[in-house]
Design a protein around this motif. Structure first.
Motif, PDB file in Angstrom:
ATOM      1  N   PRO A 180      40.301 -36.612   0.195  1.00 28.35           N
ATOM      2  CA  PRO A 180      41.296 -36.331   1.240  1.00 28.35           C
ATOM      3  C   PRO A 180      42.686 -36.074   0.680  1.00 28.35           C
ATOM      4  O   PRO A 180      43.490 -35.398   1.310  1.00 28.35           O
ATOM      5  CB  PRO A 180      41.289 -37.610   2.080  1.00 28.35           C
TER       6      PRO A 180
ATOM      7  N   HIS B  87      35.040 -42.557   1.042  1.00 32.35           N
ATOM      8  CA  HIS B  87      36.490 -42.798   0.991  1.00 32.35           C
ATOM      9  C   HIS B  87      36.852 -44.247   1.271  1.00 32.35           C
ATOM     10  O   HIS B  87      37.640 -44.839   0.557  1.00 32.35           O
ATOM     11  CB  HIS B  87      37.201 -41.865   1.969  1.00 32.35           C
TER      12      HIS B  87
ATOM     13  N   GLU C  84      31.931 -39.433  12.734  1.00 24.55           N
ATOM     14  CA  GLU C  84      33.255 -40.035  12.591  1.00 24.55           C
ATOM     15  C   GLU C  84      33.069 -41.436  12.017  1.00 24.55           C
ATOM     16  O   GLU C  84      32.410 -42.278  12.610  1.00 24.55           O
ATOM     17  CB  GLU C  84      33.944 -40.101  13.958  1.00 24.55           C
TER      18      GLU C  84
ATOM     19  N   CYS D 172      37.171 -45.656   8.673  1.00 27.06           N
ATOM     20  CA  CYS D 172      38.465 -44.974   8.565  1.00 27.06           C
ATOM     21  C   CYS D 172      38.627 -43.840   9.579  1.00 27.06           C
ATOM     22  O   CYS D 172      39.674 -43.196   9.601  1.00 27.06           O
ATOM     23  CB  CYS D 172      38.654 -44.445   7.145  1.00 27.06           C
TER      24      CYS D 172
ATOM     25  N   ARG E 215      37.562 -40.957   9.583  1.00 24.51           N
ATOM     26  CA  ARG E 215      37.531 -39.590   9.056  1.00 24.51           C
ATOM     27  C   ARG E 215      36.234 -38.928   9.508  1.00 24.51           C
ATOM     28  O   ARG E 215      35.226 -39.593   9.734  1.00 24.51           O
ATOM     29  CB  ARG E 215      37.594 -39.590   7.531  1.00 24.51           C
TER      30      ARG E 215
ATOM     31  N   MET F 124      34.470 -36.474   3.634  1.00 23.23           N
ATOM     32  CA  MET F 124      35.385 -35.878   4.618  1.00 23.23           C
ATOM     33  C   MET F 124      35.196 -34.365   4.680  1.00 23.23           C
ATOM     34  O   MET F 124      35.237 -33.679   3.660  1.00 23.23           O
ATOM     35  CB  MET F 124      36.819 -36.205   4.221  1.00 23.23           C
TER      36      MET F 124
END
Lengths: 348, 317, 200
Positions: free
Chosen positions: A244, C144, C158, C162, C164, C183
């Motif tokens: 990200p 992540h 989703e 987090c 994302r 992501m």
């Protein structure tokens, strides 16, 4: 060797650059105009590379040493899981301490010193200001696990593969500068589970042959190969964990900034059999060079132009180049007069 | 392939037919570290012809000032073991390869059963050093013919305490493998090194008791068998050579100056595998590496132990 | 980088069949895994002792406990929940010998929960018979934030941790019992493909 270690960053303000000497010794990977995925293994270690080249020693230390170790420290502070060691890998941890300390102290005695009195070892790492006495084989005498301790003091990622059931398992690793794969996720995977994503290669049996070769890798006879990809900005931590944060950069390349922003990233992958554990150490050392630095040698600029132009679309997608590959080709095209470059990776 | 130059420091007669050799590096430096179950390949110059035999490393993995190998004298062999027994003395110089491990302890195992028949005890001598050091749960079952053949018994009693069990055939001792295998807890691995029928029997017993294949480990080096002379053509090298009856194909290739790959030289590892392009007769597979189906297909051959009964064999090498 | 390729780490599941050589058999099943159990017990039963641990599941298409009870006379233990079945298995294992064959049926999440228990006793997943039944829902590991979202039916998902939007790769970790989620709009924030039910 009289290396001046540079203060520079691989994030935020990205002050990383290569000196003229670092450009000259860059491990440019393309010996031909067309690139095909292949295993292309050759012998590694003492006597297998020219003096001054990145292949001269088993573990290369260059002008980016201090900055790369610092970048690793930052990554580990944020995400300690980039270091993983399954419990049965303790013998391999000590094998790594020996491999790394022995080769650094032998190859760079002006920077690293090791004294052994039986199992009582004294390690001095001058560039990082470390002076440590410890008992080889006794975890309690080091400030952290042995492999974490020593792998914080070398450049490049290290994955340690346990050998059993005619397969290799990624059971330990220090991985902070990877090209899009996750040690935390891949820990414990077999050779094929872990290599699964490479397009085309599975189908033509490359991994079956490579695995068989590696199962027979001998202590004292390390091997190496080169791999490559491209990266936007001189960023070492292009991990999926932090995608990200670095992903948006892939869309930031313009004809104006391409020469400074796009880096060729070459991985020197070396494999060493470890003696006590019978595991294999797989090192992935990344070298970064911006296009502007690269084209200081026109031969390299022309070669890269041809390779990218002819690159198979699957490989381009796999390496994540699709967003900016054309921009890079357009940047290099005017520099390519079409002259026959002959075989070889040399700069001139 | 990296080679070590060693000197024989000591020779000890262990039993009537087994000698124990202590090897040190010629340059006086310690030898490389190794893991339990490793072997080295020893090169011997016998009347101008190079023989290479694999022998397990026996000593403690923690002390590499010297290596220890033991050789059983095989009267009907091609001479390697006889040479070791009769010609090699303290001070003799030999060349050995770096250690290779094709018989490692599975680190995922929760318990380890080691079974040795006769001279098959040798790889376990270094494995036990590792198992003791790592504190793993293990048992050693050692079967041999008669009290005179009890090589290393005292040493094993000292190393293993009550973990070792001896079976002396001449005294009626018998190792009941099916019984041993039928009451082991989950996560047990079994390792065997011994005569061929014993190894085969263990594999069959384990399978019939439902043991997964990857919990059963064996090490078996075959000495290259003697056979008929045959001709080999190496296509890529453009070389034609004759394999005499008392020489392996790999040895014949080496004799002809071909740098052919190898590791174990006993048909176990698969490193020397060659692709067969043509064969106008039968391939005599003697290795433990290729599957039955691969052997039947006749597309590859292990030149370290396998031969051919034919007038012409063409390899893609 | 993240799309499209067939990745070999995705596990393979099969139909349960009694194994010929064994010292005993332990079958663990949950929810729609009941169907696999019924099919298994229609085959000629082996002579060795059999232990069957079964738990119905609220979200499964059908309840199987009653019919299994009529079909399996000995060695059956009906458990209140998945967790109870895992606990019952843990109690069995210290007494099991090498040669015991293990069979697991149910959702992917359940299968890997059972395999995790077996691993502690040195039983490797590739030596266990596995049948995926009922839902194809996946556990998804967010690379992540490291949260594992369970019972995921849709790609894009989703993240439970987090938030994302994750593209679910076919890349599976046996250790985590989950697929990798990455992501999807990192390069172009906000550019999120429509979600599709691909793991019904």
């Amino acid at each position: 060797m009289n290396t001046q270690f540079k203060q520079e960053t691989f994030r935020d303000d990205y002050t990383y650059t290569n000196s003229a000497e670092a450009i000259r010794r860059f491990p440019f990977p393309f010996a031909e105009d067309e690139y095909m995925y292949s295993v292309n293994i050759e012998m590694h270690g003492e006597g297998t590379g020219a003096a001054g080249s990145v292949f001269e020693h088993g573990i290369d230390v260059d002008e980016h040493y201090i900055a790369e170790c610092e970048d690793r420290r930052i990554v580990l502070d944020e995400d300690p899981d980039r270091y993983t060691a399954l419990p049965h890998m303790m013998d391999a941890q000590w094998d790594m301490v020996e491999l790394m300390m022995d080769s650094l102290s032998k190859d760079y005695p002006e920077h690293f010193q090791l004294q052994k009195d039986g199992d009582n070892w004294h390690w001095v790492n001058k560039p990082l200001g470390i002076d440590q006495t410890f008992v080889f084989g006794d975890e309690a005498t080091l400030p952290m696990q042995p492999f974490e301790y020593i792998s914080r003091q070398v450049q490049g990622d290290w994955i340690i593969l346990d050998q059993r059931d005619d397969d290799l398992f990624a059971d330990m690793g220090m991985v902070t500068s990877q090209a899009d794969w996750s040690m935390a996720f891949d820990a414990g995977m077999s050779f094929k589970e872990w290599h699964g994503p490479v397009p085309q290669a599975n189908e033509i049996g490359i991994f079956d042959r490579a695995l068989k070769y590696l199962l027979h890798l001998q202590y004292g006879s390390p091997v190496r190969r080169l791999n490559w990809t491209m990266t936007i900005n001189p960023r070492l931590d292009t991990s999926p964990e932090n995608y990200p944060f670095w992903g948006p950069d892939n869309a930031s390349v313009t004809p104006e900034n391409v020469g400074d922003k796009v880096y060729l990233r070459v991985e020197l992958q070396a494999l060493f059999r470890l003696p006590r554990s019978n595991a294999i150490a797989f090192s992935v050392r990344g070298y970064l060079i911006s296009l502007n630095e690269l084209i200081t040698y026109p031969r390299w600029g022309k070669r890269l132009h041809r390779v990218l132009k002819q690159l198979h679309p699957d490989l381009s997608e796999y390496k994540g180049l699709d967003n900016y590959r054309q921009t890079v080709i357009d940047f290099l095209a005017p520099l390519d007069d079409g002259a026959d470059l002959g075989l070889g990776t040399h700069p001139e | 392939m990296s080679i070590l130059n060693v000197k024989v420091a000591d020779v000890e007669q262990v039993t009537d037919v087994v000698k124990h050799f202590t090897l040190v590096q010629e340059n006086g430096e310690p030898l490389p570290h190794f893991s339990g179950g490793s072997h080295v390949v020893v090169s011997m110059n016998i009347n101008g012809r190079i023989h290479r035999n694999p022998y397990s490393l026996m000593g403690s993995t923690a002390n590499t000032d010297s290596y220890h190998i033991s050789v059983r004298k095989q009267e009907n062999s091609r001479g390697g073991s006889v040479f070791m027994h009769e010609q090699v003395k303290p001070g003799s110089r030999l060349q050995i390869t770096y250690p290779v491990n094709l018989f490692a302890i599975s680190k995922m195992g929760r318990r380890h059963i080691l079974i040795a028949g006769g001279i098959g005890i040798t790889p376990f001598m270094s494995q036990i050093a590792d198992l003791n050091r790592l504190g793993y749960d293990y048992e050693l079952h050692y079967a041999y013919r008669s009290p005179e053949n009890a090589a290393f018994r005292e040493q094993l009693e000292a190393m293993c305490g009550n973990r070792v069990h001896f079976y002396v055939e001449s005294e009626g001792g018998r190792l009941d493998i099916p019984d041993l295998l039928s009451h082991q807890p989950l996560g047990t691995h079994v390792y065997i090194c011994g005569p061929d029928p014993m190894v085969k029997a263990l594999h069959i017993n384990a399978r019939e008791l439902g043991w997964p294949e990857n919990h059963v480990h064996s090490e078996e080096f075959t000495a290259p068998p003697i056979g008929d002379e045959f001709k080999v053509q190496l296509k890529q090298s453009g070389v034609e050579l004759v394999v005499p009856g008392d020489m392996s194909m790999l040895e014949a290739m080496e004799e002809a100056g071909i740098d052919a790959p190898f590791l174990c030289r006993g048909g176990a590892c698969g490193r020397c595998e060659q692709q067969v392009l043509e064969c106008d007769g039968v391939i005599m597979h003697n290795d433990h590496y290729l599957s039955d189906a691969e052997k039947a297909s006749g597309n590859s051959i292990m030149p370290c132990v396998s031969r051919a009964k034919c007038s012409r064999l063409v390899l893609d090498f | 980088m993240e799309r499209g390729y067939w990745i070999r780490s995705k596990p393979l599941y099969d139909s349960l069949v009694w194994r010929q050589f064994a010292t005993g058999h332990v079958v663990v099943a949950q929810g729609d895994g009941g169907l696999a159990v019924l099919k298994l017990f229609q085959q000629m039963c082996p002579r060795e002792p059999i232990k069957l641990l079964f738990a119905d599941d609220k979200s499964a298409s059908k309840k199987y406990a009653d019919i299994i009870q009529t079909l399996v006379p000995e060695g059956l233990q009906i458990c209140e929940s998945e967790q109870a079945a895992l606990a019952a298995l843990k109690e069995q294992l210290p007494d099991c010998l090498m040669g015991t064959q293990f069979y697991v049926a149910g959702s992917e999440e359940f299968i890997w929960a059972v395999l995790e228990v077996l691993k502690e006793y040195g039983v490797q997943d590739n030596n266990v018979a596995k049948e995926l039944c009922g839902t194809l829902a996946r556990s998804v590991y967010c690379v992540h934030c490291k949260t594992i979202s369970k019972d995921v039916h849709f790609s894009i998902h989703e993240c439970d941790g987090c938030r994302r939007h994750l593209f679910v790769r076919d890349h599976f970790s046996r250790r985590l019992g989950a697929y990798m989620g990455v992501m999807v709009d990192a390069e172009e924030p906000g550019n999120i493909p429509a979600k599709e039910e691909i793991y019904p």
